[in-house]
Design an enzyme around this catalytic site. Structure first.
Site, PDB file in Angstrom:
ATOM      1  N   LYS A  97       4.985 -23.971 -67.112  1.00 18.54           N
ATOM      2  CA  LYS A  97       3.951 -23.129 -66.492  1.00 18.54           C
ATOM      3  C   LYS A  97       2.621 -23.333 -66.511  1.00 18.54           C
ATOM      4  O   LYS A  97       1.756 -23.310 -65.600  1.00 18.54           O
ATOM      5  CB  LYS A  97       4.356 -21.700 -66.883  1.00 18.54           C
ATOM      6  CG  LYS A  97       5.279 -20.834 -66.205  1.00 18.54           C
ATOM      7  CD  LYS A  97       5.407 -19.456 -66.491  1.00 18.54           C
ATOM      8  CE  LYS A  97       4.329 -18.528 -66.019  1.00 18.54           C
ATOM      9  NZ  LYS A  97       4.490 -17.147 -66.442  1.00 18.54           N
TER      10      LYS A  97
ATOM     11  N   LYS B 155       3.120 -37.354 -78.273  1.00 18.75           N
ATOM     12  CA  LYS B 155       4.645 -37.515 -78.784  1.00 18.75           C
ATOM     13  C   LYS B 155       5.423 -38.310 -77.769  1.00 18.75           C
ATOM     14  O   LYS B 155       5.211 -38.458 -76.619  1.00 18.75           O
ATOM     15  CB  LYS B 155       5.480 -36.052 -78.675  1.00 18.75           C
ATOM     16  CG  LYS B 155       6.480 -36.105 -78.886  1.00 18.75           C
ATOM     17  CD  LYS B 155       7.451 -34.770 -78.382  1.00 18.75           C
ATOM     18  CE  LYS B 155       8.341 -35.126 -77.364  1.00 18.75           C
ATOM     19  NZ  LYS B 155       9.704 -34.584 -77.466  1.00 18.75           N
TER      20      LYS B 155
ATOM     21  N   LYS C 292      10.435 -39.275 -73.010  1.00 18.31           N
ATOM     22  CA  LYS C 292      10.578 -39.936 -71.453  1.00 18.31           C
ATOM     23  C   LYS C 292       9.830 -39.006 -70.568  1.00 18.31           C
ATOM     24  O   LYS C 292       9.455 -39.871 -69.479  1.00 18.31           O
ATOM     25  CB  LYS C 292      12.356 -39.665 -71.205  1.00 18.31           C
ATOM     26  CG  LYS C 292      13.334 -40.543 -71.948  1.00 18.31           C
ATOM     27  CD  LYS C 292      14.815 -39.991 -71.935  1.00 18.31           C
ATOM     28  CE  LYS C 292      14.992 -39.313 -73.347  1.00 18.31           C
ATOM     29  NZ  LYS C 292      16.614 -38.832 -73.567  1.00 18.31           N
TER      30      LYS C 292
HETATM   31  P1  ADP Z   1      12.848 -36.878 -74.607  1.00 17.63           P
HETATM   32  O1  ADP Z   1      11.478 -36.103 -75.129  1.00 17.63           O
HETATM   33  O2  ADP Z   1      12.231 -38.308 -74.497  1.00 17.63           O
HETATM   34  O3  ADP Z   1      13.438 -36.348 -73.246  1.00 17.63           O
HETATM   35  P2  ADP Z   1      14.921 -35.866 -75.855  1.00 17.63           P
HETATM   36  O4  ADP Z   1      14.542 -34.267 -75.572  1.00 17.63           O
HETATM   37  O5  ADP Z   1      16.272 -36.328 -75.167  1.00 17.63           O
HETATM   38  O6  ADP Z   1      14.041 -36.794 -75.674  1.00 17.63           O
HETATM   39  O7  ADP Z   1      15.410 -35.937 -77.513  1.00 17.63           O
HETATM   40  C1  ADP Z   1      16.399 -36.032 -78.043  1.00 17.63           C
HETATM   41  C2  ADP Z   1      16.382 -35.901 -79.497  1.00 17.63           C
HETATM   42  O8  ADP Z   1      15.279 -37.108 -80.072  1.00 17.63           O
HETATM   43  C3  ADP Z   1      15.928 -34.653 -80.137  1.00 17.63           C
HETATM   44  O9  ADP Z   1      16.539 -34.455 -81.194  1.00 17.63           O
HETATM   45  C4  ADP Z   1      14.485 -34.663 -80.064  1.00 17.63           C
HETATM   46  O10 ADP Z   1      13.778 -33.859 -80.852  1.00 17.63           O
HETATM   47  C5  ADP Z   1      14.497 -36.240 -80.403  1.00 17.63           C
HETATM   48  N1  ADP Z   1      13.062 -36.651 -80.195  1.00 17.63           N
HETATM   49  C6  ADP Z   1      12.554 -37.034 -78.943  1.00 17.63           C
HETATM   50  N2  ADP Z   1      11.454 -37.715 -79.018  1.00 17.63           N
HETATM   51  C7  ADP Z   1      11.053 -37.703 -80.446  1.00 17.63           C
HETATM   52  C8  ADP Z   1       9.723 -37.921 -80.961  1.00 17.63           C
HETATM   53  N3  ADP Z   1       8.454 -38.703 -80.315  1.00 17.63           N
HETATM   54  N4  ADP Z   1       9.842 -37.758 -82.297  1.00 17.63           N
HETATM   55  C9  ADP Z   1      10.569 -37.635 -83.156  1.00 17.63           C
HETATM   56  N5  ADP Z   1      11.943 -36.927 -82.455  1.00 17.63           N
HETATM   57  C10 ADP Z   1      12.062 -37.099 -81.040  1.00 17.63           C
END
Ligand code: ADP
Ligand code: TRP
Length: 327
Positions: A115, A194, A197
């Site tokens: 949002k 952070k 993707k």
């Molecule tokens: P993205 O943000 O790339 O779409 P996902 O949401 O598919 O990643 O995350 C899959 C797992 O990886 C989750 O448990 C998420 O908390 C962890 N994760 C994703 N990005 C990070 C990051 N930058 N640092 C630590 N953990 C991460």
């Protein structure tokens, strides 16, 4: 002997596995196989909130399955499955939907971010994302949910949903705890935000070497000249390096930064070498496993059969509690 504690986690097949996924979540999932009863799944129902192309959904799902296996997921130890193979997730989600209030969901970060970015037409699926995640988790009664920090709120919402159901229909769901490793809670991406993707700032652990090199070389650095000393703590390259290296290696790189005469290009080369070394075995295994489609799919099918057995049992209990099953 007390029964092993259970963990459960999921990752969306919305792109390739990156360093943030690995350090924040996947590495813990693999390590925890030793001491926990493990449930891991590919969250393809959640991925439909962003992936609207069948071929891409199939490829991402397959790629994630091979990535997990290459990193050491052992299907004898872990129930590894695909969320969409278990219709009970969506069914339980609906039951929770009838208990969850809209203002509760409006507090979710993902919704608030969408949002705030001015997105006007957000799908119901995205709005409802945390409720489906609660169904995924509560279905299998895990003790711990190992995830990165960005998922903390979702686990807290799952706990609230479990409590609401238990209060309304009687003790049914175990209240899960998040398991978040502080030092890798938020892995930075190539731009310092952070790694995600959705920000296009990832370092993909199974990318071809030239692609991986491109990603590492694209890490944003400041303009301190090569000869001058540099503060490693302020450098994203160093901050990523330190998550993979040993204490000695970290000290060594730190002193090179502080001494001067060491450029960011050199630091990036050191990081690339570290990544290639760390994932050498996994990257080779990925290449070997990738063509073995029958084997990979049957691992997921076997896992799905095991998960379904538990999901059916849980849903029967839930349906009895809400008054759907009378005899
Ligand atoms: P993205 O943000 O790339 O779409 P996902 O949401 O598919 O990643 O995350 C899959 C797992 O990886 C989750 O448990 C998420 O908390 C962890 N994760 C994703 N990005 C990070 C990051 N930058 N640092 C630590 N953990 C991460
Ligand atoms: N929302 C999680 C992510 O984006 C994926 C996920 C779906 C999940 N269901 C889950 C994680 C259940 C842990 C438990 O990373």
């Amino acid at each position: 002997m007390a029964a092993a504690k259970r963990i459960l986690s999921g990752i969306q097949p919305s792109g390739r596995a990156h360093l943030g996924n690995y350090l924040g979540a996947m590495r813990q999932h693999i390590e925890m196989q030793k001491d926990f009863e493990c449930f891991l799944f590919i969250a393809d129902l959640h991925a439909l909130t962003t992936v609207h192309d069948a071929k891409q959904m199939q490829n991402n799902t397959y790629d994630l399955a091979v990535s997990y296996l290459a990193l050491g997921l052992d299907p004898e130890k872990t129930v590894f499955f695909k969320q969409s193979a278990i219709p009970q997730h969506a069914e339980l989600c609906w039951i929770f939907d009838c208990l969850v209030k809209m203002p509760f969901l409006e507090r979710a970060h993902a919704w608030k971010d969408a949002k705030a970015k001015g997105k006007k037409e957000i799908s119901l699926g995205l709005f409802n994302y945390p409720v489906l995640q609660a169904a995924d988790i509560l279905m299998y009664q895990p003790d711990l949910v190992p995830v990165g920090k960005d998922q903390k709120q979702h686990i807290e919402m799952s706990r609230d949903i479990a409590e609401t159901f238990n209060k309304t229909f009687g003790e049914t769901f175990k209240i899960p705890e998040p398991f978040i490793k502080e030092e890798v809670a938020v892995v930075p991406g190539t731009d310092g935000q952070k790694m995600s993707k959705s920000y296009g700032n990832t370092i993909d652990i199974f990318a071809e070497e030239n692609e991986l090199k491109k990603q590492v070389m694209s890490i944003v650095t400041d303009s301190t000249p090569l000869e001058e000393p540099k503060d490693p703590k302020k450098c994203y390259v160093f901050n990523i390096y330190k998550l993979l290296a040993t204490k000695e290696e970290i000290k060594e790189l730190e002193s090179k930064y502080k001494k001067g005469g060491f450029g960011y290009g050199d630091a990036k080369k050191a990081l690339l070498a570290k990544i290639l070394e760390h994932f050498k075995e996994a990257r080779e295994k990925y290449k070997t496993l990738y063509p073995q489609k029958d084997m990979v799919y049957s691992i997921l099918e076997n896992g799905s059969a095991k998960a379904k057995f538990l999901a059916e049992k849980m849903l029967k209990e839930v349906k009895t509690k809400v008054g759907y099953i009378t005899r």
